[in-house]
Design a protein around this motif. Sequence first.
Motif, PDB file in Angstrom:
ATOM      1  N   SER A  13      13.196  -0.396   9.104  1.00 39.12           N
ATOM      2  CA  SER A  13      12.777  -0.052  10.425  1.00 39.12           C
ATOM      3  C   SER A  13      11.154   0.287  10.714  1.00 39.12           C
ATOM      4  CB  SER A  13      13.645   1.194  10.875  1.00 39.12           C
ATOM      5  OG  SER A  13      13.490   2.530  10.089  1.00 39.12           O
ATOM      6  N   GLU A  14      10.566   0.637   9.669  1.00 40.42           N
ATOM      7  CA  GLU A  14       9.162   0.716   9.685  1.00 40.42           C
ATOM      8  C   GLU A  14       8.563  -0.553   9.887  1.00 40.42           C
ATOM      9  OE1 GLU A  14       7.573   3.084   6.532  1.00 40.42           O
ATOM     10  OE2 GLU A  14       8.806   4.896   7.425  1.00 40.42           O
ATOM     11  N   GLN A  71      -1.629   8.445  -0.472  1.00 37.86           N
ATOM     12  CA  GLN A  71      -0.923   9.161   0.710  1.00 37.86           C
ATOM     13  C   GLN A  71      -0.876  10.797   0.560  1.00 37.86           C
ATOM     14  OE1 GLN A  71       2.945   7.110   1.516  1.00 37.86           O
ATOM     15  NE2 GLN A  71       2.175   5.634   0.149  1.00 37.86           N
ATOM     16  N   GLN A  77       2.707   8.239   7.298  1.00 40.80           N
ATOM     17  CA  GLN A  77       3.095   7.813   8.779  1.00 40.80           C
ATOM     18  C   GLN A  77       4.633   7.019   8.684  1.00 40.80           C
ATOM     19  OE1 GLN A  77      -0.406   5.933  11.232  1.00 40.80           O
ATOM     20  NE2 GLN A  77      -0.902   5.472   9.243  1.00 40.80           N
ATOM     21  N   SER A  78       5.160   7.422   9.638  1.00 41.08           N
ATOM     22  CA  SER A  78       6.650   6.745   9.804  1.00 41.08           C
ATOM     23  C   SER A  78       7.250   6.849  11.236  1.00 41.08           C
ATOM     24  CB  SER A  78       7.776   7.346   8.728  1.00 41.08           C
ATOM     25  OG  SER A  78       8.861   6.909   8.869  1.00 41.08           O
ATOM     26  N   HIS A  79       8.541   6.982  11.491  1.00 43.24           N
ATOM     27  CA  HIS A  79       8.760   7.094  12.791  1.00 43.24           C
ATOM     28  C   HIS A  79       9.903   8.135  12.661  1.00 43.24           C
ATOM     29  CE1 HIS A  79      12.662   4.836  12.450  1.00 43.24           C
ATOM     30  NE2 HIS A  79      11.744   4.161  11.544  1.00 43.24           N
ATOM     31  N   SER A 129       5.065   1.030  11.682  1.00 43.70           N
ATOM     32  CA  SER A 129       5.295   2.489  11.490  1.00 43.70           C
ATOM     33  C   SER A 129       4.648   3.265  10.275  1.00 43.70           C
ATOM     34  CB  SER A 129       6.381   2.895  11.883  1.00 43.70           C
ATOM     35  OG  SER A 129       7.013   2.283  12.939  1.00 43.70           O
ATOM     36  N   GLY A 130       3.624   2.513   9.621  1.00 35.96           N
ATOM     37  CA  GLY A 130       3.334   2.941   8.557  1.00 35.96           C
ATOM     38  C   GLY A 130       1.784   2.871   8.542  1.00 35.96           C
ATOM     39  N   CYS A 131       1.221   2.218   7.435  1.00 42.02           N
ATOM     40  CA  CYS A 131      -0.220   2.172   7.252  1.00 42.02           C
ATOM     41  C   CYS A 131      -0.889   1.099   8.307  1.00 42.02           C
ATOM     42  CB  CYS A 131      -0.619   1.477   6.004  1.00 42.02           C
ATOM     43  SG  CYS A 131       0.000   0.159   5.406  1.00 42.02           S
ATOM     44  N   ARG A 132       0.234   0.381   9.076  1.00 38.50           N
ATOM     45  CA  ARG A 132      -0.270  -0.666  10.155  1.00 38.50           C
ATOM     46  C   ARG A 132      -1.023  -2.024   9.335  1.00 38.50           C
ATOM     47  NH1 ARG A 132      -1.712   3.926  12.984  1.00 38.50           N
ATOM     48  NH2 ARG A 132      -3.944   3.273  13.225  1.00 38.50           N
ATOM     49  N   ARG A 133      -0.773  -2.309   8.378  1.00 42.73           N
ATOM     50  CA  ARG A 133      -1.421  -3.422   7.626  1.00 42.73           C
ATOM     51  C   ARG A 133      -0.313  -4.551   7.758  1.00 42.73           C
ATOM     52  NH1 ARG A 133      -4.248  -0.025   8.615  1.00 42.73           N
ATOM     53  NH2 ARG A 133      -6.320   0.543   7.621  1.00 42.73           N
ATOM     54  N   PRO A 155      13.054   7.849   8.466  1.00 50.26           N
ATOM     55  CA  PRO A 155      13.892   7.077   7.040  1.00 50.26           C
ATOM     56  C   PRO A 155      13.007   7.500   6.028  1.00 50.26           C
ATOM     57  CG  PRO A 155      12.377   5.481   8.458  1.00 50.26           C
ATOM     58  CD  PRO A 155      12.397   6.907   9.273  1.00 50.26           C
ATOM     59  N   TRP A 175      -4.947  10.414   4.555  1.00 49.16           N
ATOM     60  CA  TRP A 175      -4.805   8.987   4.375  1.00 49.16           C
ATOM     61  C   TRP A 175      -3.892   8.230   5.383  1.00 49.16           C
ATOM     62  CZ3 TRP A 175      -1.447   5.242   3.103  1.00 49.16           C
ATOM     63  CH2 TRP A 175      -1.991   4.076   2.335  1.00 49.16           C
ATOM     64  N   MET A 176      -4.351   7.134   6.070  1.00 50.52           N
ATOM     65  CA  MET A 176      -3.788   6.611   7.068  1.00 50.52           C
ATOM     66  C   MET A 176      -3.266   5.083   6.507  1.00 50.52           C
ATOM     67  SD  MET A 176      -3.168   8.977   9.503  1.00 50.52           S
ATOM     68  CE  MET A 176      -2.893   8.322  11.251  1.00 50.52           C
ATOM     69  N   GLY A 177      -4.403   4.480   5.685  1.00 53.61           N
ATOM     70  CA  GLY A 177      -4.044   3.287   5.338  1.00 53.61           C
ATOM     71  C   GLY A 177      -5.162   2.777   4.160  1.00 53.61           C
ATOM     72  N   TRP A 180       0.956  -1.150   0.016  1.00 50.69           N
ATOM     73  CA  TRP A 180      -0.053   0.009   0.107  1.00 50.69           C
ATOM     74  C   TRP A 180       0.910   1.398  -0.205  1.00 50.69           C
ATOM     75  CZ3 TRP A 180      -1.339  -4.272   2.928  1.00 50.69           C
ATOM     76  CH2 TRP A 180      -2.394  -5.124   2.503  1.00 50.69           C
ATOM     77  N   CYS A 181       2.078   1.196   0.658  1.00 49.75           N
ATOM     78  CA  CYS A 181       2.904   2.508   0.693  1.00 49.75           C
ATOM     79  C   CYS A 181       4.144   2.556  -0.175  1.00 49.75           C
ATOM     80  CB  CYS A 181       3.170   2.562   2.225  1.00 49.75           C
ATOM     81  SG  CYS A 181       1.816   2.546   3.570  1.00 49.75           S
ATOM     82  N   GLY A 182       4.513   1.555  -0.891  1.00 44.57           N
ATOM     83  CA  GLY A 182       5.607   1.478  -1.568  1.00 44.57           C
ATOM     84  C   GLY A 182       6.772   1.181  -0.754  1.00 44.57           C
ATOM     85  N   ARG A 218       9.727   1.283   1.591  1.00 49.48           N
ATOM     86  CA  ARG A 218       9.891   1.947   2.778  1.00 49.48           C
ATOM     87  C   ARG A 218      11.312   1.242   3.720  1.00 49.48           C
ATOM     88  NH1 ARG A 218       6.284   4.998   5.200  1.00 49.48           N
ATOM     89  NH2 ARG A 218       4.791   5.800   3.685  1.00 49.48           N
ATOM     90  N   ALA A 219      11.781   2.031   4.663  1.00 47.53           N
ATOM     91  CA  ALA A 219      12.961   1.489   5.254  1.00 47.53           C
ATOM     92  C   ALA A 219      12.460   0.142   6.255  1.00 47.53           C
ATOM     93  CB  ALA A 219      13.479   2.296   6.175  1.00 47.53           C
TER      94      ALA A 219
END
Lengths: 96, 197
Positions: free
Chosen positions: A15-16, B67, B154-156, A61-65, B139, B80-82, A8-10, A12-13
């Motif tokens: 660590s997420e 996003q 969303q990230s950290h 740490s992203g879309c939580r899926r 990141p 957008w969160m998910g 969904w988010c593409g 990502r690192a």
Amino acid sequence: MLQITCPWCGARAESEFSCGGEADIVRPLESETLSDEAWGDYVFMRKNTKGVHKEQWFHASGCRRWFNAERDTVTYQFIRTYPIGAGASGDSHGAD
Amino acid sequence: MSDQLIQEAPLVGIKSKLAAAFVKGPKDFGLVERAFMTHVTLRGDPDSPAFRGAVEEVLQLALPSGQTITASASGCSAVWMGPDEWLIQSVEETGPELERALRQALAGEHHAVVDVSSGYTVFELSGRRVREVLAKGCPLDLHPKVFPVGCSTQSHFFKAGITVLHIAEELYQLVVRRSFAEYACLMLLDAADEFIR
């Protein structure tokens, strides 16, 4: 840093994300008739594949899926990631 | 006695520290807390026209399907969160009213609406060094070509989960959990140390 492609988010690192272990483990039907050994197999026994392994991953740490990934345990390369249930023919995302 | 309760911003404990960090004013990097903004979590089926229609009727905006952030004329925005989750944001303290209006409009539809305003706070980060400061603990690729104005994700930031909103060229908003606010702010000040001295 290793990059993982969330369906969904593409990309990502790493660590997420967090890893949820082996994918496609099906809970046995009629567990009340199951032998202790078979139940133990389901609960505890996991493959320890050298090579391409199917895993569950969580974009914490992203879309939580949750999604599934095929990962080479020797090279750490993600071969593809796909939504759970999409199976072998589902949307695939190439690894970097 | 409840009428005598005073709302406290999540950063109240480090107010003096924050003020001391910016005695010279926000030149290359600025950090301001926007406490008490309204945040409502909305979940539902993005492919259901009835769901989308009802939400868009109440909020007067189109729900984003990637996003990004969409905004209404009345100062409401949807983040957008998910794939089936959005954060509805407003500068006015209208959480309960918004929650009620959405619940009424979505009656009979499969949905979830929760006012989560008290669980979050917002940091507004600005200045020409803002991307460098963020990049120290986050990141994400923040290059404007990859993450342009109007994008959100969303990230950290170090150990704190954040929602990053790109508001304007050198202006970002971080939506941070209240319990992580002090930590995230101190880490931001530490990351920005070289730019605000």
